[in-house]
Write an enzyme that holds these catalytic residues in place. Structure first.
Site, PDB file in Angstrom:
ATOM      1  N   GLY A 218       0.931  -1.516  -0.261  1.00  0.00           N
ATOM      2  CA  GLY A 218       0.275   0.203  -0.414  1.00  0.00           C
ATOM      3  C   GLY A 218       0.534   1.193   0.218  1.00  0.00           C
ATOM      4  CG  ASN A 219       0.019   5.208  -1.187  1.00  0.00           C
ATOM      5  OD1 ASN A 219      -0.886   5.487  -0.870  1.00  0.00           O
ATOM      6  ND2 ASN A 219      -0.478   4.305  -2.778  1.00  0.00           N
ATOM      7  CG  HIS A 220       2.750   6.513   3.716  1.00  0.00           C
ATOM      8  ND1 HIS A 220       2.676   5.380   5.197  1.00  0.00           N
ATOM      9  CD2 HIS A 220       4.181   6.568   3.558  1.00  0.00           C
ATOM     10  CE1 HIS A 220       3.381   5.141   5.410  1.00  0.00           C
ATOM     11  NE2 HIS A 220       4.663   5.324   4.960  1.00  0.00           N
ATOM     12  CB  SER A 221      -2.872   8.151  -1.021  1.00  0.00           C
ATOM     13  OG  SER A 221      -4.277   8.630  -0.672  1.00  0.00           O
ATOM     14  CB  ALA A 285      -1.671   7.690  -4.160  1.00  0.00           C
TER      15      ALA A 285
END
Ligand code: CTP
Length: 415
Positions: A218-221, A285
């Site tokens: 995943g990512n920090h969005s 994102a």
């Protein structure tokens, strides 16, 4: 219909001022008490005598009466009115009102008025479609003032297009309907919003690419930027679908949210909605890579090193860009750490966007997770507009104002 209602009719310097005589007559006939206020330029187009006779009241133009010294109390007038109607509203007066200028009585009354304000522009089509005028109109709308849209047709210049003052009968009906529900008619207000009847698609948040039943890439969005854009577009009257990756945010009111997890699900949801969308903003994102295989059971740690085979996801924005029609507006984001402008320009071109919103990780307070952002908008002519560091809500307003400008330009071109 307008019995006992107090209306200030502001008349500006426009050839359409001649229609103000009929408008005054219709408002008075409908029972309204009409106070006509003219800008000094308006008096060159139609005489105060005509309007004073039709409204049964002296017409006001200046701050004070030159002969008696009597002060025309703009604050008092602003508070007296149930409606301030500016018709015709010239490009010059729109610009003044949008910027709070106050060099004549009408402008001062506008600034003092607490009642709903309606404005009916009248000007030549190029003046009307000019980005400066469009921005002024949007600004006035953002103050809650209500646009009575001009008609399209033959103009005094001989040109044909949008900019002709709405007919006095139409304006009178508009004002009557604003009283119909005991206040400003919500339906009329909604209909007058700049994106009324338009559909928008916004994507937001991260995507999660499953590795096994308990892990993902995943990512920090946070989704905050996209949610703020969805909410702002909705406030401008658009019918908004928000395709959202996993976030902790509540869906903005009256926005249709489609929850997705993976890039593949986001692609499907966006592709389905895109054809109908007049405006699309991809702010999600999206993961660029996803595991080739998802383990059906939790992967156990065995070897000291471990690698996962990844494969590229479909670039959703690029696939929407490839399918885009000329009447659609498509925007994307670029989050860059280096060579920001050059990278953003490549994405703008490759993904066939109308504009790209560039975030640089070099800028403190910009990007993914926080509540603020600092953006530069780059359009197809490589024109750049850089904005200060602001809250994501304010950034959303800047982006949506930009969309309105492009939207109005596209609409004007398609006339
Ligand atoms: N985007 C998308 N689908 C993807 C990847 C990105 O729709 N699979 C969209 C994002 O929503 C964003 C824009 O493309 O609006 C730019 O994303 P970004 O990750 O910055 O660019 P990429 O094209 O993926 O390039 P790179 O990661 O190599 O910088």
């Amino acid at each position: 219909m307008l019995k006992g209602k107090k209306i200030i009719l502001g008349i500006c310097g426009s050839i359409a001022a001649y229609k103000a005589a009929t408008l005054t007559r219709l408002l008075v006939k409908a029972g309204a008490e009409v106070q006509v206020v003219m800008t000094p330029e308006a008096t060159a187009f139609i005489t105060p005598l005509t309007l004073a006779t039709l409204s049964n009241k002296p017409v006001l133009t200046e701050y004070f009466d030159e002969h008696t010294g009597e002060w025309n109390k703009h604050v008092h007038l602003g508070l007296w009115a149930d409606r301030l109607l500016i018709a015709p509203a010239s490009a010059n007066t729109l610009a003044k009102l949008a910027n709070g200028l106050c060099d004549n009585l009408l402008c001062a009354i506008y600034l003092s008025a607490r009642c709903p304000v309606y404005f009916a522009p009248a000007m030549d089509l190029d003046m009307f479609s000019h980005p400066a005028t469009q921005q002024n109109i949007q600004r006035l709308q953002s103050f809650g003032n209500i646009l009575i849209p001009p008609d399209s047709g033959e103009l005094a210049s001989g040109l044909v297009g949008e900019g002709r003052l709405a007919e006095p009968e139409e304006i009178t009906t508009f004002i009557e309907q604003s009283f119909a529900t005991g206040g400003v008619s919500k339906a009329r207000e909604d209909a007058a919003l700049p994106l009324a009847g338009k559909k928008a698609l916004v994507s937001a948040g991260p995507t999660y690419e499953a590795i096994d039943p308990v892990r993902f890439i995943g990512n920090h969005s946070s989704g905050k930027m996209g949610y703020a854009i969805a909410e702002t577009l909705q406030g401008l009257g658009a019918d908004v679908t928000l395709v959202s990756g996993p976030t902790a945010l509540a869906a903005p009111q009256q926005v249709l949210r489609i929850d997705v997890t993976s890039a593949k699900e986001m692609l499907e949801a966006c592709t389905q909605t895109f054809t109908e969308a007049d405006i699309t903003v991809m702010s999600a994102a999206v993961a660029d890579y996803t595991p080739v295989e998802v383990a059906s059971q939790k992967i156990k740690k065995k070897d000291p090193h471990f690698s996962i085979a990844l494969t590229k996801t479909t670039d959703i924005l690029a696939s929407l860009g490839a399918a885009k029609r000329p009447d659609q507006i498509l925007a994307g984001f670029a989050l860059e750490t280096n060579n920001e402008e050059a990278n953003a320009l490549i994405k703008l071109e490759n993904k066939n966007l109308d504009f790209i919103v560039l975030n640089s990780m070099q800028d403190k307070g910009a990007g993914f997770a926080g509540d603020s952002n600092k953006i530069t908008i780059i359009d197809r002519n490589k024109q750049q507009t850089t904005f200060a560091l602001k809250s994501k809500k304010e950034v959303a307003t800047d982006i949506c104002n930009y969309i309105l400008t492009i939207y109005n330009t596209k609409s004007a071109k398609s006339l």
